[in-house]
Scaffold this motif. Sequence first.
Motif, mmCIF file in Angstrom:
data_model
loop_
_atom_site.group_PDB
_atom_site.id
_atom_site.type_symbol
_atom_site.label_atom_id
_atom_site.label_comp_id
_atom_site.label_asym_id
_atom_site.label_seq_id
_atom_site.Cartn_x
_atom_site.Cartn_y
_atom_site.Cartn_z
ATOM 1 N N LEU A 174 -14.770 -9.401 -7.018
ATOM 2 C CA LEU A 174 -16.184 -9.039 -7.174
ATOM 3 C C LEU A 174 -16.831 -8.689 -5.837
ATOM 4 C CD1 LEU A 174 -17.093 -11.752 -9.801
ATOM 5 C CD2 LEU A 174 -17.283 -9.280 -10.154
ATOM 6 N N LEU A 175 -16.215 -9.162 -4.737
ATOM 7 C CA LEU A 175 -16.747 -8.897 -3.410
ATOM 8 C C LEU A 175 -15.835 -7.967 -2.615
ATOM 9 C CD1 LEU A 175 -17.932 -12.532 -2.607
ATOM 10 C CD2 LEU A 175 -19.282 -10.641 -3.507
ATOM 11 N N GLY A 176 -14.838 -7.399 -3.290
ATOM 12 C CA GLY A 176 -13.939 -6.468 -2.627
ATOM 13 C C GLY A 176 -13.034 -7.123 -1.603
ATOM 14 N N LYS A 177 -12.733 -8.412 -1.800
ATOM 15 C CA LYS A 177 -11.881 -9.130 -0.846
ATOM 16 C C LYS A 177 -10.470 -9.278 -1.408
ATOM 17 C CE LYS A 177 -13.959 -12.235 1.686
ATOM 18 N NZ LYS A 177 -14.716 -13.411 2.194
ATOM 19 N N PRO A 178 -9.479 -9.549 -0.541
ATOM 20 C CA PRO A 178 -8.110 -9.754 -1.043
ATOM 21 C C PRO A 178 -8.059 -10.916 -2.041
ATOM 22 C CG PRO A 178 -8.144 -9.607 1.366
ATOM 23 C CD PRO A 178 -9.579 -9.668 0.917
ATOM 24 N N PHE A 188 -15.658 -6.692 3.497
ATOM 25 C CA PHE A 188 -15.941 -6.839 2.078
ATOM 26 C C PHE A 188 -16.688 -5.600 1.602
ATOM 27 C CE2 PHE A 188 -20.492 -7.544 1.339
ATOM 28 C CZ PHE A 188 -20.950 -7.664 2.644
ATOM 29 N N SER A 189 -16.750 -5.435 0.297
ATOM 30 C CA SER A 189 -17.549 -4.375 -0.296
ATOM 31 C C SER A 189 -17.922 -4.888 -1.669
ATOM 32 C CB SER A 189 -16.736 -3.085 -0.398
ATOM 33 O OG SER A 189 -15.605 -3.304 -1.205
ATOM 34 N N VAL A 190 -18.841 -4.242 -2.303
ATOM 35 C CA VAL A 190 -19.213 -4.679 -3.642
ATOM 36 C C VAL A 190 -19.000 -3.494 -4.575
ATOM 37 C CG1 VAL A 190 -21.001 -5.816 -4.999
ATOM 38 C CG2 VAL A 190 -20.883 -6.207 -2.541
ATOM 39 N N PRO A 191 -17.720 -3.219 -4.889
ATOM 40 C CA PRO A 191 -17.382 -1.989 -5.604
ATOM 41 C C PRO A 191 -17.888 -1.980 -7.051
ATOM 42 C CG PRO A 191 -15.436 -3.354 -5.355
ATOM 43 C CD PRO A 191 -16.536 -4.048 -4.628
#
Lengths: 314, 218
Positions: free
Chosen positions: A44-48, A158-161
């Motif tokens: 949800l946060l674009g993390k591994p 991070f990203s919030v895709p």
Amino acid sequence: MSFTVITAGLQASIQGAPYRTMRGSAIPACGAADPLSLALANRLLGKPSGALAIEITATACAFRTDMSMHIALTGAAQRLYINDRSVSPHASHAVHGGDTIIISAPDTGVRSYLALSHDIDVPRPFENGSTCFSGGFGGLDGRALENGDVLSLRTGQFSVPDNVTPPGLRPVFTGGFLLRYVEGAEHGYLDADSAAWLSSQQWRASPRMNRMGIALDGPVLSLADKKNLPSGAVFPGTIQCPPSGQPFLLGVDGQTSGGYPCIAQIIRADRHLIGQIRPGDTLKLVRKRPLQAQQIYRQKMDFWRQYLPDFRLD
Amino acid sequence: MNGHDIYLADDWILLRDLEPAAIWRLTAAADTQVEWQEIVPGIDSLALKYDPLVLDLEAARMLAVQLYDRADTVTPQLAKPITLSICYDLQFGPDQALVATHLGIEIADLPDWHMAQDYHVAMLGFLPGFAYLQSAAEIVDIPRLDAPRACIAAGSVGLLGQQCGLYPVEGPGGWPVIGRIAASLFDTGKTPPALLSPGQKVSFRAISRAEFNALDAP
């Protein structure tokens, strides 16, 4: 940049990927007890998938942030509040300096994962950082979080895709679990009735449980062969039968060796469920052959990797 | 190849009924195969874990069977023998009387008896860095304590008869304790993190409480 633990609850700890390749040094897997829910929170946060997050156990928790960032909650808990505002799990949310984050106790399931867009800044033994309670390392000094602890954070990737988990991909915990197993190395030590009961009877999780394992209530099993075994390797998902006849299912913190007969091994595809079993939950054990178990695992990985490309199960 | 005792789970294999020297050779041979995610020696077994996305069941079994052949050609590089300084102060070894009674010796003779044993590391298990030492001599079984201690100090040396166990970290434990070593058995900053490894010869050298304190000082 910091993140303060106001209420830690029963057992909150910093967990990410398991320790791998270290069992020969007797280091247990550790890491998230439910690695699928961890991966969904990080996604949800674009993390591994295996990034460090806060694992919360069974009870309510509260935190305060001193900075703006994004958070996401997955796993057992269904109610999340930012200050007084109710927000959804399985979604990313912006928080700001001074905000309080409250997570209510779950009704079913046990563990929840609070992922933060900034990285939790802790030492990373073996390039990992998951809390190892028995070794006293990883996470915050190798221990559970306590009220008043302050976690330092640093800016990470991070990203919030997309900000919600698709509804069909949200695991649901009902208080009943179907766990598939292959026969253990000492399955043959069970007498004929006991071997049949393993799959024919309903089992119930006893209150004697933690991240190391779960004692199972059900018929008392009897071992036809009671001889002592030399210690040998066990893994998360191994079910051992001590002389008492009450089987014990090992979890992610289970020790690396054991001396009791290993009567069953929960298959790799289903071990992530063990972390959500709570006392009183019913367990149905279904026997598979190793070849079938591998096919089930590959199918499950094919499915989840469409949404979680770097997802791993151990 | 037949005659090998192999157990197959869905993602790990157990090679069973092995002599110590065979375990060391098989471990060294397995170290050369990249497919194994975990290589875990036991007292008389060796476990090998793999990812079924990489190896299917038959491929994993074949790889394990090949190990037996390969093991005959490798010379395991065992860690060099180590001497551990141990303090047999009664405060560090609260169960010396119990152990001496089981062994049928005087408590005053226990340190010499212990230092005379020919030990090797059989395996690591139980706790990170915990070493199971095996004596070459036949020794009577010594039972675990009726009630495990809530807290045993790091470095504590326990004895169950043929097996001698070294506690790497403070924690609960049920082995009768006869002394304490000064060396650190487990350090996350080192590679490998455990001081001892399977096959390594271990001997003990007695030191006084004062010497222990000096070594233990930060």
